[in-house]
Scaffold this motif. Structure first.
Motif, short mmCIF file in Angstrom:
data_model
loop_
_atom_site.label_atom_id
_atom_site.label_comp_id
_atom_site.label_asym_id
_atom_site.label_seq_id
_atom_site.Cartn_x
_atom_site.Cartn_y
_atom_site.Cartn_z
N LYS A 242 7.84 1.10 9.51
CA LYS A 242 7.24 1.87 8.42
C LYS A 242 7.18 1.05 7.14
O LYS A 242 6.14 0.99 6.47
N VAL A 243 8.29 0.38 6.79
CA VAL A 243 8.30 -0.43 5.58
C VAL A 243 7.35 -1.61 5.70
O VAL A 243 6.64 -1.96 4.75
N CYS A 244 7.31 -2.24 6.87
CA CYS A 244 6.42 -3.38 7.07
C CYS A 244 4.95 -2.98 6.93
O CYS A 244 4.16 -3.68 6.30
N ILE A 245 4.59 -1.84 7.51
CA ILE A 245 3.20 -1.37 7.42
C ILE A 245 2.85 -0.99 5.99
O ILE A 245 1.75 -1.29 5.49
N GLN A 246 3.78 -0.34 5.29
CA GLN A 246 3.52 0.00 3.90
C GLN A 246 3.33 -1.25 3.04
O GLN A 246 2.42 -1.30 2.21
N GLN A 247 4.16 -2.25 3.24
CA GLN A 247 3.99 -3.49 2.48
C GLN A 247 2.68 -4.18 2.83
O GLN A 247 2.03 -4.78 1.97
N PHE A 248 2.26 -4.10 4.09
CA PHE A 248 0.99 -4.71 4.48
C PHE A 248 -0.18 -4.05 3.77
O PHE A 248 -1.05 -4.72 3.20
N PHE A 249 -0.21 -2.71 3.79
CA PHE A 249 -1.32 -2.02 3.15
C PHE A 249 -1.27 -2.17 1.63
O PHE A 249 -2.33 -2.23 0.98
N GLN A 250 -0.08 -2.22 1.07
CA GLN A 250 0.01 -2.45 -0.37
C GLN A 250 -0.52 -3.84 -0.73
O GLN A 250 -1.23 -4.01 -1.73
N GLY A 251 -0.18 -4.85 0.09
CA GLY A 251 -0.71 -6.19 -0.16
C GLY A 251 -2.22 -6.25 -0.01
O GLY A 251 -2.90 -6.90 -0.81
N MET A 252 -2.76 -5.58 1.00
CA MET A 252 -4.21 -5.55 1.18
C MET A 252 -4.89 -4.87 0.01
O MET A 252 -5.95 -5.31 -0.48
N SER A 253 -4.31 -3.77 -0.46
CA SER A 253 -4.89 -3.06 -1.60
C SER A 253 -4.88 -3.93 -2.85
O SER A 253 -5.88 -3.98 -3.60
N THR A 254 -3.79 -4.68 -3.06
CA THR A 254 -3.72 -5.56 -4.23
C THR A 254 -4.76 -6.67 -4.16
O THR A 254 -5.41 -7.01 -5.15
#
Length: 342
Positions: A242-254
């Motif tokens: 869950k944390v890894c996926i959230q960090q991935f999508f946050q990085g993509m959004s940035t």
């Protein structure tokens, strides 16, 4: 899906009753399987013994191994037997208790098969018809038949449609004689298995009550510990994903916002609970080290107050601690520097 999960949890919590039910079902299935089995004796001197004993002994062996396969504790027993000693010793009495408990359940279906087979009498009739005492039951002085021909005629006793030795011995007499012996062996086998079950279930705890209770307690502990470890690993893997996926999508959004030259929006921070469940293990290498250490050197069975992570065994023995060394407070450092200049 929730109903299946509840059923699975109920079976896990009542594993002993569930395994007893499975063994009972296998016993009934073995009896039904034998009744539906089409027994065809080859009626040849060279093959009757092999076929009869094969039907009597090979299916029970298969059912015995199948009883072990259906038992969830087989892998736990093998893991406990093969694991390195590490920081926790292995008790041979506990391993013997686990194996004996599984063997007792696995023996139910084979015992039912052997009992039904012997009471039916077809296997013994097919296997030992050539050893029939013709001198007692028939005409041993039948002219014109050699020893090999007599064996060939006796081998056809289970096959009434091709039996041609009524002058030597009557087919009905031979079948009744062999079936009587088979049924006697069957009842003796049932009595033997019942007596052994009584001795194992009743008399064993009376002689070694303390050792029996100790072995049963630690066998239950090993089972529960394994289940809790699997549940903790599954919960950690879910939180880590869950944390890894959230960090991935946050990085993509940035990255997307930076490419469009727009100020990034504030990402929702709802992964705090998931991050707490990671317990500081936040990379693949550390998790692999923890899993290897759980197999090689499980923690000793002695509760103690909370300690730093380096004392749990997975940080490695002989390695320096990851925490920085403690330093004296600032006033003491200044005094020490003053006296060094003086």
């Amino acid at each position: 899906m929730d109903k299946f999960r509840m059923i699975f949890q109920f079976l896990q919590s009542n594993q002993e009753s569930f395994m007893n039910g499975i063994c009972g079902i296998m016993a009934l299935a073995s009896a039904q399987l034998y009744s539906a089995f089409d027994f065809n004796c080859p009626c040849l001197p060279r093959y009757n013994l092999a076929y009869g004993l094969g039907v009597l002994l090979v299916p029970p062996l298969i059912l015995f191994l199948l009883g072990f396969v259906l038992n969830n504790n087989v892998s736990m027993l093998a893991e406990e037997w093969r694991r390195p000693r590490g920081r926790r010793g292995k008790d041979a009495a506990v391993l013997r208790y686990m194996f004996c408990s599984m063997a007792q359940r696995a023996m139910i279906a084979p015992a039912v098969w052997v009992s039904v087979t012997l009471l039916d009498g077809k296997c013994i009739t097919c296997a030992f018809c050539t050893a029939l005492p013709v001198e007692t039951l028939g005409n041993a002085s039948h002219p014109g038949l050699s020893q090999g021909e007599v064996r060939r005629v006796l081998a056809r006793i289970p096959c009434k449609d091709i039996y041609d030795g009524q002058e030597l011995v009557a087919n009905e007499v031979a079948v009744r004689y062999l079936r009587c012996i088979s049924q006697a062996l069957g009842w003796c086998f049932v009595l033997l298995m019942t007596t052994l079950a009584f001795l194992v279930r009743s008399l064993r705890p009376c002689f070694t009550q303390a050792a029996f209770l100790k072995s049963r307690y630690w066998s239950h502990y090993i089972d529960i510990e394994r289940k809790l470890f699997d549940e903790t690993c599954a919960e950690h893997a879910r939180s880590f994903a869950k944390v890894c996926i959230q960090q991935f999508f946050q990085g993509m959004s940035t990255d997307l916002v930076a490419a469009r030259c727009h100020p990034p929006r504030k990402a929702p921070t709802d992964g705090g609970e998931a991050s707490e469940k990671l317990l500081g293990i936040t990379d693949r290498g550390t998790m692999n080290t923890a899993l290897k250490s759980w197999h090689r050197c499980k923690p000793p069975l002695q509760l103690h107050p909370a300690r730093p992570p380096s004392g749990n065994g997975w940080a490695g023995e002989g390695q320096p601690s990851l925490q920085p060394p403690l330093q004296p407070p600032a006033p003491r450092r200044e005094v020490a520097a003053y006296y060094s200049r003086v």
